[in-house]
Design a protein around this motif. Sequence first.
Motif, PDB file in Angstrom:
ATOM      1  N   PHE A 122       0.830  -1.208   0.000  1.00  9.62           N
ATOM      2  CA  PHE A 122       0.000   0.000   0.000  1.00  9.62           C
ATOM      3  C   PHE A 122       0.863   1.256   0.000  1.00  9.62           C
ATOM      4  O   PHE A 122       0.476   2.292  -0.561  1.00  9.62           O
ATOM      5  N   TRP A 123       2.029   1.184   0.634  1.00 13.63           N
ATOM      6  CA  TRP A 123       2.863   2.368   0.814  1.00 13.63           C
ATOM      7  C   TRP A 123       3.897   2.554  -0.288  1.00 13.63           C
ATOM      8  O   TRP A 123       4.659   3.527  -0.245  1.00 13.63           O
ATOM      9  N   LYS A 124       3.915   1.676  -1.261  1.00 13.48           N
ATOM     10  CA  LYS A 124       4.875   1.823  -2.354  1.00 13.48           C
ATOM     11  C   LYS A 124       4.614   3.123  -3.105  1.00 13.48           C
ATOM     12  O   LYS A 124       3.491   3.389  -3.541  1.00 13.48           O
ATOM     13  N   ASN A 125       5.644   3.961  -3.238  1.00 12.43           N
ATOM     14  CA  ASN A 125       5.548   5.278  -3.882  1.00 12.43           C
ATOM     15  C   ASN A 125       4.507   6.176  -3.219  1.00 12.43           C
ATOM     16  O   ASN A 125       3.943   7.076  -3.840  1.00 12.43           O
ATOM     17  N   ASN A 126       4.253   5.952  -1.926  1.00 12.04           N
ATOM     18  CA  ASN A 126       3.179   6.667  -1.244  1.00 12.04           C
ATOM     19  C   ASN A 126       3.614   7.174   0.132  1.00 12.04           C
ATOM     20  O   ASN A 126       2.812   7.320   1.025  1.00 12.04           O
ATOM     21  N   THR A 127       4.925   7.424   0.278  1.00 19.34           N
ATOM     22  CA  THR A 127       5.456   7.864   1.571  1.00 19.34           C
ATOM     23  C   THR A 127       6.152   9.214   1.433  1.00 19.34           C
ATOM     24  O   THR A 127       6.424   9.687   0.328  1.00 19.34           O
ATOM     25  N   LEU A 128       6.456   9.806   2.574  1.00 20.84           N
ATOM     26  CA  LEU A 128       7.223  11.050   2.577  1.00 20.84           C
ATOM     27  C   LEU A 128       8.562  10.859   1.875  1.00 20.84           C
ATOM     28  O   LEU A 128       8.991  11.731   1.106  1.00 20.84           O
ATOM     29  N   GLU A 129       9.225   9.747   2.135  1.00 16.22           N
ATOM     30  CA  GLU A 129      10.521   9.498   1.506  1.00 16.22           C
ATOM     31  C   GLU A 129      10.401   9.496  -0.016  1.00 16.22           C
ATOM     32  O   GLU A 129      11.209  10.109  -0.717  1.00 16.22           O
ATOM     33  N   ASP A 130       9.375   8.823  -0.528  1.00 20.97           N
ATOM     34  CA  ASP A 130       9.171   8.780  -1.978  1.00 20.97           C
ATOM     35  C   ASP A 130       8.930  10.185  -2.530  1.00 20.97           C
ATOM     36  O   ASP A 130       9.494  10.567  -3.564  1.00 20.97           O
ATOM     37  N   ARG A 131       8.105  10.945  -1.843  1.00 23.18           N
ATOM     38  CA  ARG A 131       7.800  12.299  -2.323  1.00 23.18           C
ATOM     39  C   ARG A 131       8.987  13.238  -2.151  1.00 23.18           C
ATOM     40  O   ARG A 131       9.200  14.144  -2.951  1.00 23.18           O
ATOM     41  N   GLY A 132       9.753  13.021  -1.094  1.00 25.35           N
ATOM     42  CA  GLY A 132      10.942  13.838  -0.891  1.00 25.35           C
ATOM     43  C   GLY A 132      11.969  13.624  -1.985  1.00 25.35           C
ATOM     44  O   GLY A 132      12.515  14.588  -2.542  1.00 25.35           O
ATOM     45  N   TYR A 133      12.231  12.360  -2.308  1.00 29.12           N
ATOM     46  CA  TYR A 133      13.175  12.066  -3.390  1.00 29.12           C
ATOM     47  C   TYR A 133      12.703  12.671  -4.706  1.00 29.12           C
ATOM     48  O   TYR A 133      13.493  13.218  -5.481  1.00 29.12           O
TER      49      TYR A 133
END
Length: 809
Positions: free
Chosen positions: A131-142
């Motif tokens: 569910f969290w794949k490409n859906n986290t702060l880390e993903d959005r930060g990168y």
Amino acid sequence: MQVVEKTVKNHFGTLSPRMTRYRETILEAKPYVDAERAILTTQAYQAHQHEQVDVLRAETLVNILEHMSLYIEPDSLLAGNQARQNRWAPIYPEYSMNWVVDELDQFEKRPGDVFYITEETKQELREIAPFWKNNTLEDRGYAAFPPESRLFYDLGIIGADGNITSGDGHIAVDYKNVINKGLKWYEQRVQTAMAKLELTDINDQKKFYFYQASLKVITAVKDFAQRYADLARQQAEQATDPAKRAERLQLAQILEKVPYTPATTFYEAIQSVWLVHLVLQIESNGHSVSYGRLDQYLYPFYQHDIESGIITDEQATELLTNLCLKTLTINKIRSWAHTEFSAGSPLYQNITIGGQTPDGHDAVNPLSYLILRAIAQAHLPQPNLTVRYHKGLSDKFMRECVEVIKQGLGMPAFNNDEIIIPSFIRRGVKKADAYNYSAIGCVETAVPGKWGYRCTGMSFINFPRTLLIVMNDGVDPESGKRVLPGYGKFTDMHHYAELTAAWDKSLREITRQSVIIENSCDLALEQGYPDILCSMLTDDCIGRGKTIKEGGAIYDFISGLQVGIANLADSLAAIKQLVFEQQKITPTELWHALETDFANADGQRIQQMLLNDAPKYGNDNDAVDDLIVDAYQPYIDEIAKYKNTRYGRGPIGGLRYAGTSSISANVGQGHSTLATPDGRHARTPLAEGCSPEHAMDIAGPTAVFKSVSKLATGDITGGVLLNQKMSPQILRSDESCMKLIALLRTFFNRLHGYHVQYNIVSRDTLIAAQKQPADYRDLIVRVAGYSAFFVGLSKETQDDIIARTEQSL
């Protein structure tokens, strides 16, 4: 260890029997990874992902507080737990899940900061991970990093792992209002503001979602307290001992009252503070969530209860030690890359005592002394304790502070009102607010309840590695990649001024890149991860209808962290003297020695010259101290040019400044740094904070103070962190204790020092603890701006602490 226990018993007394038992259960608790919050968060996001982000975040907290496991330990007088067991570490999947899945099988195999995990928990986390794949702060930060800036991050030249894998933290909310007015008062403020909105105005419509979320969160916290009240009543019903039954009924009555309504007793005030402090860290895993000036806002309750005969000093101390023990139960697991910057699993939860009142009078009160007593009795690495020093601080209080230092806790740290308050006022902070500042996390400072996130704690810039890039014409020698335009190779330079000119231009560009990285992190956090409760308890988010990241705080100044200051100083001194002035080493010879890590006889000869034949920072030698002052100035000047993402959106400030609180980043960033011109070997730790390099400060503590005080402390508002180490034998006599007090007064009054803290532990004890860790379970050391249990650290971090210079008086 026996010496410590005897000292505590003789001077500060011992923990009450129940707190002794409680402490033992906490220290015996193994730190496990807990999936419960992660599962409840995933459920909430799946059910509410269509909502506006403020409402989504509120509904997430509602779901967690409504369904998480609760317990009240038999020996605790306070209620509130973060995870299913004490010292278990929740997972916060909305911030990052990639490293969690990647490291599931490595948590128990770490060289330090070990966490245990069951196969069931591993499976639970793997099940929610898709569910969290490409859906986290880390993903959005990168995704937010521009490619050019991403290169600096990927290469480790600029570090910001904590900014895109967790929440912000680095804040103290308005606990004074919480205990005196209750969350009900905030609820009424929100309702009043909500009634005035004109929803045809899009700005008011945005405020509506924040207010809607705030009301949900207030209800959730009220209901959370009621869940504990119900549990306390259940325990009362099951109790066979009348005293225990009465105790649990009293706790139930308190929890039915606070934190929703105002506290009226000391016990109620502490329970209210603890529960809010806890929920802030359930809401977000940002660390450095601090208590602010605990002795100031709790004192009226203490004074009233003492004078009314409601409580005794022993009972008040027991509640304070209970608060300390509860604080230690909060835990956080980080990725290993981030752990290297925060060795010892610190949460940096800081209590500040002392200082001054707004009219400049000494603010020390009887509760200040009681907090010192509680910290000494609890004998824990958390919470951090900071004393605000000022010229009017009495020798009596200073003497009590030294008694706590003698316990070997690495506490209290001292921050200097005489430099911090004027620095704040020059930046536009109102006088009354400046006089009410507190420590936040490590050494950083802010005004509780009025300041935004991360007064310190943004990105980390590796100064020594930057120097190597400058010497290599803008190419990173570690990776071979060009990261800067380049202003000439060091091997072609004929004058020291050529190097400093290249340094100036290069450092300004890296500073610029750090701002881009920091803005990218802040943008991602603002867009997707507002902290509703934290914002609501920070002025003037309710008045403006904005979360902190949107510009809701009254003040909003931030700072990054500059790592390896002493290495840079010693490197520049060696280059200037040995290469350009005395010409004992040619530029080509030095560069070759660095590239080969001082291999072979010629490299070792050059290394010895670098170590022994050039002046070293920390010895009051202008020949080296002036170099670091000059080299630091381009950063100080450049960072002041750049606004943060809240500039012009409401807060006073919206600006940046320098800070040296590098926590344990000196170890992690040392791993990616090749040999440096100060004689340091490749991949070994850098110097921490603004402290001198190990064994290089040979002229005594006064000389260290003089060197550090030459830095632009008035401009480095983010904190000038200085660690000092002494043997316990040094402070055995009253005369030595008074000498230390006199030394501190000189540092703060005459030299305008910003901060200092002490490790009082012998080298022999530390080495023995490495060999027999089971015998030194609660040996505490100061790592950087925080303390940690020594045996929980990696051997590399332990060795770094052992190698620090042991000063004498």
